[in-house]
Motif scaffolding. Structure first.
Motif, PDB file in Angstrom:
ATOM      1  N   UNK A 358      11.331  19.915   9.213  1.00 54.21           N
ATOM      2  CA  UNK A 358      10.146  19.656   8.410  1.00 54.21           C
ATOM      3  C   UNK A 358       9.484  18.336   8.773  1.00 54.21           C
ATOM      4  N   UNK A 359       8.179  18.296   8.575  1.00 51.01           N
ATOM      5  CA  UNK A 359       7.453  17.038   8.696  1.00 51.01           C
ATOM      6  C   UNK A 359       7.182  16.568   7.272  1.00 51.01           C
ATOM      7  N   UNK A 360       7.904  15.539   6.840  1.00 55.36           N
ATOM      8  CA  UNK A 360       7.860  15.142   5.435  1.00 55.36           C
ATOM      9  C   UNK A 360       6.484  14.700   4.976  1.00 55.36           C
ATOM     10  N   UNK A 361       5.685  14.153   5.918  1.00 56.08           N
ATOM     11  CA  UNK A 361       4.386  13.645   5.493  1.00 56.08           C
ATOM     12  C   UNK A 361       3.351  14.743   5.367  1.00 56.08           C
ATOM     13  N   UNK A 362       3.716  15.946   5.759  1.00 54.41           N
ATOM     14  CA  UNK A 362       2.735  17.021   5.724  1.00 54.41           C
ATOM     15  C   UNK A 362       2.951  17.902   4.492  1.00 54.41           C
TER      16      UNK A 362
END
Lengths: 524, 379
Positions: A358-362
């Motif tokens: 996962x891309x946490x900032x997205x």
């Protein structure tokens, strides 16, 4: 419901009316809770039930919104973990809190370094202590090894060693075994017994119910931020725990029956060899061949370090192979990049969803379409409507429970995050899916939903190859079990004919420890 | 389903303060404009606005390139030098390209000059990109090195001197260079138009193309991006190319405005650009930032500097004030990130941090925000 005698003089820590609010969300709604010396108190509950929040409050990571903690009869409040530690409360975090760039020794003593008389750090004494702790844990990890060079399971051992060396009176273990192999779990349990005999109070959290029941003295069940039941372990069984946790009955999922019809071989792995990136001349995967047919759910079962993750990453194109071949629907994948493999219809749901998934900032939605984004462009431009439809479709298909797809991915529970990762893979229209420990650290309900989903995908003709260390999952959710040990396939079973003991024995696992509660295993 | 979106909870709790905080760069810009308009009667005159916007454009164009780099978690320190280099290349060509081997001096057409100068800047960007992706040199170091290399090259080409009078001459057929920066359309200088065009292109790229999404993914979590099929290296390489190109554009605009090219042009421009990007709310660790914020950031810096000049604040104080504004912007940004960090689980969710997915505990430093590059030994 059994009510514990709260006048028990062995109570070392008492929480009264603990509540914790995050913004408008009440993670804990006024919990009374006790911990006893020389006993293991296990917290059961699904993700979001409030277990981890309570543990963080006990360990000084977070402050309660309301309520008090009494330690040995006096009220205490911790501003941070070192204050809690000074009072004898140590925590083994679920997410590993290690600095990968530092050695095992430096990690273990981080923040409480041993000093020499001149004020420097007494490295020798630290290394000795670490070596002793490792001996107790029967692990062969050198104190000067960098943490980044250790397997996930070994990193967890390092966390445990750190907690042991803290000489805590109260030791909190939040999912201590999620990355451990069965022999390592066994050692941990022995260490727990040893600590108990020394009067250490242990608080234990695990998603692995049978394991938790095996080790516990008191069971405490949380649901929706409330403590709903507690009882000494003698009075209860697995069914009781699950009933209290879920509040309703859980169906056991996915038959181990062979599918009605198997299609042609979709994914053909032939003699794959993966060299160890850290040790020259050693192979972490050593000539593995597996065929996955359309509609088939194949499970790779094995201990940590058996080469399962490496095999998956090699097939997905992440790790270099030094031999062998992978074919997808008869096309060779030799030299294909991860991107090309995804486009051809093969993608991986990685083991560590935080690090690799996962891309946490997205946002939730953007994570979901990340892998398939090129497929809904018109002349290279994104079509927002198609994107929104894809996200909606993905969320429905995988039963992601979310507010808005625009929310950050971090606002979801672990199980829902995992569903997003799986959805991301499904949106690429894979022919074959690889899943590495797809249910690691997620709750019972989400687990069964995920396996239902995989079964449904298989029915649609996708070939599914997944890795698990939970024997229950292997036995209930696959058509075929491939057992790996030391980089090789040691045995294969048609799941319908496999028994728990046989499979575990083949992997080199010690069967005796965990097989007692066999009859309840299918819940996992 | 209950609304647990961070914005939803935040708005209720903080209200007006929240709005000010969210749009703080814009608020800061408004404060600057009102303040200096009150202090200096000519501040808001059309002429002054155009002059100031011209200054802003120069920084904004570089900052937009820088934004792309920063979104991937990188940094480009070489842009200031590229400004100087591309200007000098243009200057040298307009003054006559001395092909000493065949003893001929060539005077290329202006468009050829422009293309070559842009090409040189883009090439420097490409070298940055290759250093970062192929040779695994840390972006800070790679672009620091190229900063010296490009500046030195500019000095060598110009022999440390200025190329004056770049308006060209009709006999040589190379007039018109001055139009690149000094020409006006609808009374607005060319440099400003170029900024507008580049901003629109950058916006489209970031929000409407997969490439833009990939930028955010690479900056947010390069490992996850890679496993999702994002061509991580290609993306990383391309942002340096774009950044180099943007800087080269600025080199041409400045050289044209002055009708002279000096090899020292553009010194410390990289820092102004970084400042604009961070004032605009981007995270230096990557994955967060946008075109609108960066533009506002550039306007804040430009209008502030020119305002201070117009009311006669000394250069030394100007520097101090600019520094404080940058620090305040980033400090506020950290504060904002903290209050809006996802602490609320979605319906049916779990407590924050109950799973590693909950992010870090509220109130701690955002260590998770560091980009996670693929680590060694795991390829």
């Amino acid at each position: 419901m059994a009510v514990l005698d709260s006048s028990d003089n062995r109570v070392v820590l008492r929480a009264r009316g603990i509540a914790k609010h995050y913004g408008g969300v009440r993670a804990l709604k006024g919990v009374d809770f006790e911990i006893r010396a020389g006993k293991v108190t296990t917290l059961f509950g699904e993700n979001g039930a409030g277990k981890s929040t309570l543990m963080k409050i006990l360990a000084g990571v977070e402050k309660p919104t309301r309520g008090v903690l009494e330690l040995g009869g006096t009220e205490v409040a911790f501003d941070n973990t070192s204050e809690a530690l000074a009072r004898g409360i140590a925590i083994i975090h679920q997410e590993l809190n290690l600095a990968p760039n530092m050695s095992v020794r430096d990690n273990v003593f981080m923040g409480r370094e041993l000093r020499t008389r001149s004020g420097g750090i007494d490295y020798a004494a630290e290394a000795r202590a670490v070596r002793d702790a490792m001996e107790r844990l029967e692990e062969d990890i050198d104190p000067s090894t960098l943490v980044s060079e250790l397997r996930l399971g070994q990193q967890q051992i390092v966390e445990i060693a750190g907690a042991l060396l803290a000489d805590a009176r109260i030791l909190i273990m939040d999912e201590p075994t999620s990355a451990l192999s069965a022999p390592e779990v066994e050692v941990l349990f022995r260490v727990i017994e040893e600590l108990k005999s020394k009067g250490v109070a242990i608080v234990y959290i695990s998603h692995h119910l049978e394991e938790a029941l095996h080790v516990t003295d008191y069971a405490v069940v949380f649901r929706d931020g409330e403590l709903v039941a507690q009882a000494p372990v003698e009075d209860i069984d697995m069914a009781w725990v699950i009933h209290k946790m879920v509040g309703h009955k859980v169906e056991s999922t996915v038959g181990s029956r062979p599918p009605a019809e198997l299609g042609e071989v979709l994914l053909s792995i032939r003699n794959i060899v993966v060299p160890d990136p850290l040790t020259a001349g050693r192979n972490v995967v050593d000539g593995v061949s597996i065929d996955v047919r359309a509609g088939e759910l194949v499970c790779i079962y094995g201990l940590m370090g058996a080469g399962r993750t490496e095999l998956m990453e090699a097939v997905a194109g992440r790790m270099q192979t030094s031999g062998g071949e992978v074919r997808l629907a008869k096309r060779s994948l030799a030299g294909a990049s991860i991107r090309e493999r995804i486009q051809m219809g093969l993608s991986l749901v990685p083991e560590d969803r935080q690090r690799d998934g996962l891309v946490q900032m997205m946002s939730i939605g953007r994570n979901m379409v990340l892998a398939s984004i090129s497929s809904f462009t018109r002349r290279g431009w994104l079509v927002s409507r198609t994107e929104a439809q894809r996200i909606q479709h993905g969320a429905r298909e995988t039963l992601v429970k979310m507010g808005s797809p625009k929310d950050l991915i971090g606002s979801l529970s672990g199980g829902n995050q995992q569903k997003v990762v799986i959805s991301k893979t499904l949106l690429t229209n894979p022919k074959a899916m690889l899943l590495d420990e797809p249910t690691r650290g997620i709750d019972v309900g989400a687990k069964s939903e995920i396996f239902d989903l995989l079964a449904a995908q298989a029915k649609r003709g996708i070939g599914v190859l997944f890795v698990t260390s939970e024997i229950g999952e292997a036995l209930t959710s696959s058509h075929r079990i491939v057992v790996m040990a030391r980089g090789r396939i040691v045995r294969e079973f048609a799941t319908a004919e496999a028994t728990r003991d046989e499979v575990m024995a083949a992997s080199g696992e010690n069967v005796a420890v965990l097989s007692e509660s066999q009859e309840t295993g299918e819940i996992q | 389903m209950r609304d647990h979106s961070p914005a939803g909870t935040g708005a209720r709790n903080i209200g007006i303060g929240r709005i000010v905080l969210e749009g703080r760069a814009l608020v800061a810009l408004a404060v600057i404009v009102v303040l200096f308009a009150a202090l200096s009667p000519t501040y808001l005159s059309a002429d002054n606005l155009i002059v100031m916007t011209r200054h802003v454009a120069v920084n904004a164009i570089i900052a937009l390139g820088m934004l792309m780099v920063i979104l991937t978690g990188g940094i480009d320190l070489s842009v200031g030098s590229i400004v100087g280099l591309s200007g000098v290349v243009a200057g040298a060509l307009l003054q006559g390209w001395n092909l000493s081997l065949i003893d001929v001096v060539v005077y290329p057409k202006v468009w050829v000059v422009v293309v070559i100068a842009l090409g040189v800047g883009t090439l420097v960007g490409l070298i940055n990109g290759i250093l970062v992706t192929r040779f695994k040199v840390a972006p800070f170091v790679a672009t620091l090195g190229m900063m010296y290399v490009a500046r030195g090259s500019a000095m060598l080409i110009a022999d440390g001197k200025t190329f004056p009078r770049l308006q060209g001459s009709p006999e040589l057929g190379n007039t018109g260079f001055a139009k690149v920066g000094l020409g006006r359309i609808l009374g607005v200088p060319m440099g400003v138009w170029i900024m507008v065009v580049i901003a629109v292109v950058a916006f489209a790229l970031l929000s409407r193309r997969p490439f833009g999404r990939w930028l955010y993914a690479v900056g947010g979590n390069a490992r996850a991006a890679e496993l999702s099929g994002v061509p991580v290296r290609r993306v990383e390489r391309r942002v340096y190319v774009l950044s180099g190109f943007a800087a080269a554009v600025v080199g041409l605009v400045i050289a044209s405005e002055l009708t002279a090219a000096t090899p020292q042009t553009g010194e410390s421009y990289e820092l102004n650009a970084i400042a604009a990007v961070v004032i605009g709310g981007a995270a230096l660790s990557g994955g967060r930032g946008n075109v609108r914020g960066t533009l506002i950031g550039a306007f804040v810096i430009g209008f502030l500097s020119d305002g201070l000049v117009s009311v006669g604040v000394s250069t030394f104080w100007q520097m101090v004030i600019k520094g404080l504004v940058i620090i305040a912007a980033v400090a506020l940004d950290q504060f904002q990130q903290r209050i809006k960090r996802p602490v609320a689980p979605a319906a049916g969710g779990e407590s924050p941090g109950a799973d590693a997915g909950g992010g870090q505990p509220v109130g701690t430093l955002p260590v998770e925000l560091e980009p996670r590059k693929p680590t060694k030994g795991k390829n």
